[in-house]
Design an enzyme around this catalytic site. Structure first.
Site, PDB file in Angstrom:
ATOM      1  N   CYS A  87      23.478  19.827  11.572  1.00  0.00           N
ATOM      2  CA  CYS A  87      23.542  21.061  11.397  1.00  0.00           C
ATOM      3  C   CYS A  87      24.701  21.923  12.209  1.00  0.00           C
ATOM      4  O   CYS A  87      25.670  21.677  11.834  1.00  0.00           O
ATOM      5  CB  CYS A  87      22.066  21.896  11.512  1.00  0.00           C
ATOM      6  SG  CYS A  87      22.253  23.314  10.500  1.00  0.00           S
ATOM      7  N   HIS A 204      18.310  17.827   8.220  1.00  0.00           N
ATOM      8  CA  HIS A 204      17.568  17.325   9.539  1.00  0.00           C
ATOM      9  C   HIS A 204      16.858  16.268   9.560  1.00  0.00           C
ATOM     10  O   HIS A 204      15.705  16.504   9.093  1.00  0.00           O
ATOM     11  CB  HIS A 204      17.036  18.649  10.012  1.00  0.00           C
ATOM     12  CG  HIS A 204      17.611  19.924  10.581  1.00  0.00           C
ATOM     13  ND1 HIS A 204      17.949  20.105  11.686  1.00  0.00           N
ATOM     14  CD2 HIS A 204      18.221  21.252   9.883  1.00  0.00           C
ATOM     15  CE1 HIS A 204      18.566  21.535  11.864  1.00  0.00           C
ATOM     16  NE2 HIS A 204      18.701  21.810  10.640  1.00  0.00           N
ATOM     17  N   GLU A 206      15.466  14.804  11.918  1.00  0.00           N
ATOM     18  CA  GLU A 206      14.353  15.048  13.007  1.00  0.00           C
ATOM     19  C   GLU A 206      13.255  15.775  12.515  1.00  0.00           C
ATOM     20  O   GLU A 206      12.132  15.608  13.036  1.00  0.00           O
ATOM     21  CB  GLU A 206      15.006  15.594  14.236  1.00  0.00           C
ATOM     22  CG  GLU A 206      15.051  17.079  14.062  1.00  0.00           C
ATOM     23  CD  GLU A 206      16.174  17.417  13.564  1.00  0.00           C
ATOM     24  OE1 GLU A 206      16.426  18.877  13.629  1.00  0.00           O
ATOM     25  OE2 GLU A 206      16.965  16.795  12.737  1.00  0.00           O
TER      26      GLU A 206
END
Length: 224
Positions: A87, A204, A206
């Site tokens: 990002c 994302h 994660e």
């Protein structure tokens, strides 16, 4: 064991999310690296997290590119070691020139927070060897300036060199306008440098790595 170094800029807000995966779930050596540091000694993988570095003043990532740690990150990348920008981290990597192109305002000019389907273009990279080529995975996105843009020659080079690693697609893996949340050219969600050791992506991984959240499609990114 793989050692992770997570860069922390003023305004970063996804650094601890990444550490939850690398240190908490995978039990890998992980340290936070403040942007004013200059040493990456002992780090295998550098991660530039999401957030709003320097409040996104001037342009996303435009000020972070001048942080002292960036010289070490450039050297790390040029030595063939892994660098991952997620990002805002992707935006920083384009600003500093480690990746081509730019991330500009979303097509509808609104901030988007959603889950999207993304097609893995190849598993012949260090980042995606835990996936299947053309596999469709689901990852969260949260950005206002995630629309990938580049000139025609750059786009052709990305295609010819197979540097486009992730594309927004529908659940069947088809590249459609409706499945492209931000208007990125060529449905680009993530690209690498020519060598393949530097990856920038807007989704994302994660945030999709923990079974407790019933979302694990991003975990293989950190195991690869």
């Amino acid at each position: 064991m793989t050692s992770f170094g997570i860069i922390v800029f003023p305004g970063s807000n996804c650094d601890r999310d990444i550490a939850t995966v690398t240190a908490g779930l995978l039990d890998q050596p992980t340290r936070f690296i403040w942007h004013q540091e200059t040493d990456l000694h002992g780090v295998d993988v550098v991660v530039l997290p999401g957030g709003f570095s320097y409040g996104d003043y001037l342009r996303c990532g435009a000020i972070a590119r001048f942080s002292p740690i960036m010289t070490a990150i450039i050297d790390h990348a040029n030595a063939g070691k892994r660098v991952l920008g997620i990002c805002n981290g992707f935006q920083v990597l384009t600003e500093v020139g480690l990746l081509p192109g730019a991330l500009i305002r979303n097509r509808d000019l609104h901030f988007i927070c959603d889950r999207v389907t993304v097609r893995v273009e190849s598993n012949q990279t260090v980042w995606t060897k835990g996936y299947q080529s053309q596999q469709v995975i689901t990852l969260p996105i949260a950005h206002g300036e995630g629309r990938y843009f580049a000139d025609g020659d750059t786009l052709k080079a990305l295609e010819d060199n197979e540097q486009i690693l992730f594309r927004y697609s529908n659940a069947q893996g088809e590249l459609t306008t409706d499945s492209n949340p931000n208007g990125s050219l060529h449905n680009i969600a993530g690209i690498t440098n020519v060598q393949g050791n530097v990856l920038g992506m807007m989704p994302h991984p994660e945030r999709a790595a923990d079974r407790l959240l019933k979302a694990t499609d991003g975990l293989a990114m950190f195991i690869s």
